[in-house]
Write a protein that holds these residues in place. Structure first.
Motif, mmCIF file in Angstrom:
data_model
loop_
_atom_site.group_PDB
_atom_site.id
_atom_site.type_symbol
_atom_site.label_atom_id
_atom_site.label_comp_id
_atom_site.label_asym_id
_atom_site.label_seq_id
_atom_site.Cartn_x
_atom_site.Cartn_y
_atom_site.Cartn_z
ATOM 1 N N MET A 1 59.756 48.652 -22.635
ATOM 2 C CA MET A 1 60.296 48.360 -22.843
ATOM 3 C C MET A 1 60.695 48.019 -22.485
ATOM 4 O O MET A 1 59.788 48.775 -23.553
ATOM 5 N N ASN A 143 56.804 53.410 -31.902
ATOM 6 C CA ASN A 143 56.946 54.162 -30.657
ATOM 7 C C ASN A 143 56.491 53.261 -29.521
ATOM 8 O O ASN A 143 55.295 53.121 -29.270
ATOM 9 N N ASN A 144 57.442 52.665 -28.837
ATOM 10 C CA ASN A 144 57.117 51.737 -27.754
ATOM 11 C C ASN A 144 57.072 52.481 -26.423
ATOM 12 O O ASN A 144 57.776 52.163 -25.479
ATOM 13 N N THR A 145 56.200 53.477 -26.362
ATOM 14 C CA THR A 145 56.118 54.286 -25.163
ATOM 15 C C THR A 145 55.257 53.611 -24.105
ATOM 16 O O THR A 145 54.532 52.651 -24.372
ATOM 17 N N TYR A 146 55.348 54.139 -22.895
ATOM 18 C CA TYR A 146 54.496 53.668 -21.806
ATOM 19 C C TYR A 146 53.049 54.071 -22.059
ATOM 20 O O TYR A 146 52.763 55.053 -22.749
ATOM 21 N N ASP A 222 43.744 42.402 -9.537
ATOM 22 C CA ASP A 222 44.686 43.184 -8.735
ATOM 23 C C ASP A 222 44.569 44.684 -8.976
ATOM 24 O O ASP A 222 44.985 45.482 -8.133
ATOM 25 N N CYS A 223 44.050 45.050 -10.117
ATOM 26 C CA CYS A 223 44.012 46.474 -10.457
ATOM 27 C C CYS A 223 43.052 46.714 -11.609
ATOM 28 O O CYS A 223 42.727 45.796 -12.371
ATOM 29 N N ASN A 224 42.624 47.954 -11.734
ATOM 30 C CA ASN A 224 41.855 48.370 -12.906
ATOM 31 C C ASN A 224 42.773 48.777 -14.051
ATOM 32 O O ASN A 224 42.493 48.495 -15.214
ATOM 33 N N PHE A 225 43.880 49.451 -13.704
ATOM 34 C CA PHE A 225 44.731 50.052 -14.726
ATOM 35 C C PHE A 225 46.139 49.465 -14.659
ATOM 36 O O PHE A 225 46.783 49.479 -13.620
ATOM 37 N N GLY A 226 46.600 48.963 -15.801
ATOM 38 C CA GLY A 226 47.914 48.335 -15.859
ATOM 39 C C GLY A 226 48.857 49.086 -16.764
ATOM 40 O O GLY A 226 48.468 49.592 -17.826
ATOM 41 N N GLU A 227 50.108 49.145 -16.357
ATOM 42 C CA GLU A 227 51.172 49.749 -17.168
ATOM 43 C C GLU A 227 51.474 48.824 -18.345
ATOM 44 O O GLU A 227 51.786 47.646 -18.146
ATOM 45 N N VAL A 228 51.356 49.366 -19.552
ATOM 46 C CA VAL A 228 51.604 48.570 -20.754
ATOM 47 C C VAL A 228 52.524 49.354 -21.686
ATOM 48 O O VAL A 228 52.879 50.492 -21.423
ATOM 49 N N PHE A 229 52.858 48.721 -22.803
ATOM 50 C CA PHE A 229 53.716 49.343 -23.798
ATOM 51 C C PHE A 229 53.009 49.295 -25.139
ATOM 52 O O PHE A 229 52.428 48.276 -25.511
ATOM 53 N N GLN A 230 53.075 50.405 -25.864
ATOM 54 C CA GLN A 230 52.232 50.600 -27.031
ATOM 55 C C GLN A 230 52.392 49.541 -28.114
ATOM 56 O O GLN A 230 51.453 49.277 -28.850
#
Length: 314
Positions: A1, A143-146, A222-230
């Motif tokens: 968010m 639900n806009n969770t991480y 840059d990465c395999n896993f990225g922080e996103v929002f649902q």
């Protein structure tokens, strides 16, 4: 968010008169498509945080309330949750959309989230009203969770479905893209790493802007896993696979319109009007609306108005 998201917990609280007055746009005035004049006399500013979902919600709220007799404008110029929240408590904003997890942890100072969405909302609404005179209207289902996502092809290659699976990978494959704000939050990287036992070198964690995280994750550069929002539409558009939060670390970030309680007391019919909109805003619906902005390049104000017209609300 936020940075580009709903939580600027560590942002400096700096709400300037220039930001609060510059860029205010007028919502749809009471026109031939008006539904009522129940809110005649209601004036003020609907605010937002600085990302697409918030822009859409702010314009929706302004247009909907104006269709019921209000005369409101929209301000989408503030940066960060702390500033937006400050504008509400300072009475510069009549209201804006907030998320339960953000308020519970960031504004109300709790450390442990309540996993049941209904119980979490009730606890937040009661505590915020008592402590800050902030009124929470009934929430939307969204639900806009991480979350953390990986390109789908890599998810299959690594055979990962959960964050526990990610934590079990060799360290050289545990590479992450996150926002700077997320890197310092209790409900962000420090807490997540502790909960899942992720212990990687600092070089494995890249700090990027929100929009860049999605494309970097899709490319795998840059990465395999990225922080996103649902609720972000780019998850589906970029063919990303979201890792299950199998330890239920992340709080619920259910969205609801928050406002000055004094204004609500004077215009209680706001709740009835907003109740026509909020139940329609599921996680999946917000993904679709957000994609119109973040993927298709449409204007948030246009997306908001189109949705309200489609649903017969204006």
């Amino acid at each position: 968010m936020f940075t580009k998201r709903h939580i600027a917990a560590t942002a400096a609280i700096l709400v300037t008169t220039t930001l609060l007055t510059a860029g205010c746009s007028t919502g749809s005035a009471v026109e031939s498509g008006s539904k009522s004049d129940d809110l005649k006399g209601l004036t003020g500013v609907i605010g937002s945080k600085d990302f697409s979902e918030q822009y859409i919600l702010a314009y929706m709220t302004t247009d909907l309330l104006n269709a019921h007799g209000a005369n409101l404008t929209t301000n989408t110029k503030l940066v960060g949750s702390a500033n937006t929240r400050q504008a509400l408590t300072n009475k510069d904003f009549l209201g804006y959309w907030e998320y339960t997890g953000t308020a519970w942890i960031t504004y109300l100072g709790n450390t442990a989230p309540i996993t049941d969405p209904s119980a979490q909302f009730t606890a937040v609404a009661e505590a915020d009203l008592k402590a800050n005179d902030v009124k929470w209207l009934d929430p939307a289902p969204l639900n806009n969770t991480y979350a953390f996502a990986v390109r789908s092809s890599e998810a299959k290659k690594l055979n990962v479905k959960t964050l526990s699976d990610v934590a079990a990978l060799p360290k050289d494959q545990q590479t992450f893209c996150i926002e700077s704000e997320f890197s310092t939050r209790d409900d962000g990287w420090p807490g997540l790493a502790k909960a899942y036992g992720i212990d990687v070198p600092a070089s494995n964690v890249k700090l990027l802007d929100t929009g860049v995280i999605y494309t970097a994750t899709q490319k795998g550069s840059d990465c395999n896993f990225g922080e996103v929002f649902q609720t972000d539409g780019r998850i589906k558009a970029l063919d990303l696979t979201v890792m299950q939060d199998d330890k239920q670390f992340f709080p619920v970030y259910q969205g609801a319109f928050t406002m000055q309680n004094a204004v609500f007391t004077k215009y209680p019919k706001i709740a009835d009007v907003m109740a026509k909109l909020s139940p329609l805003l599921t996680t999946e619906q917000m993904q679709t609306l957000n994609a119109k902005v973040d993927v298709d390049g449409e204007e948030p104000a246009d997306v908001a108005k189109e949705f309200l017209k489609e649903k017969g609300l204006i």
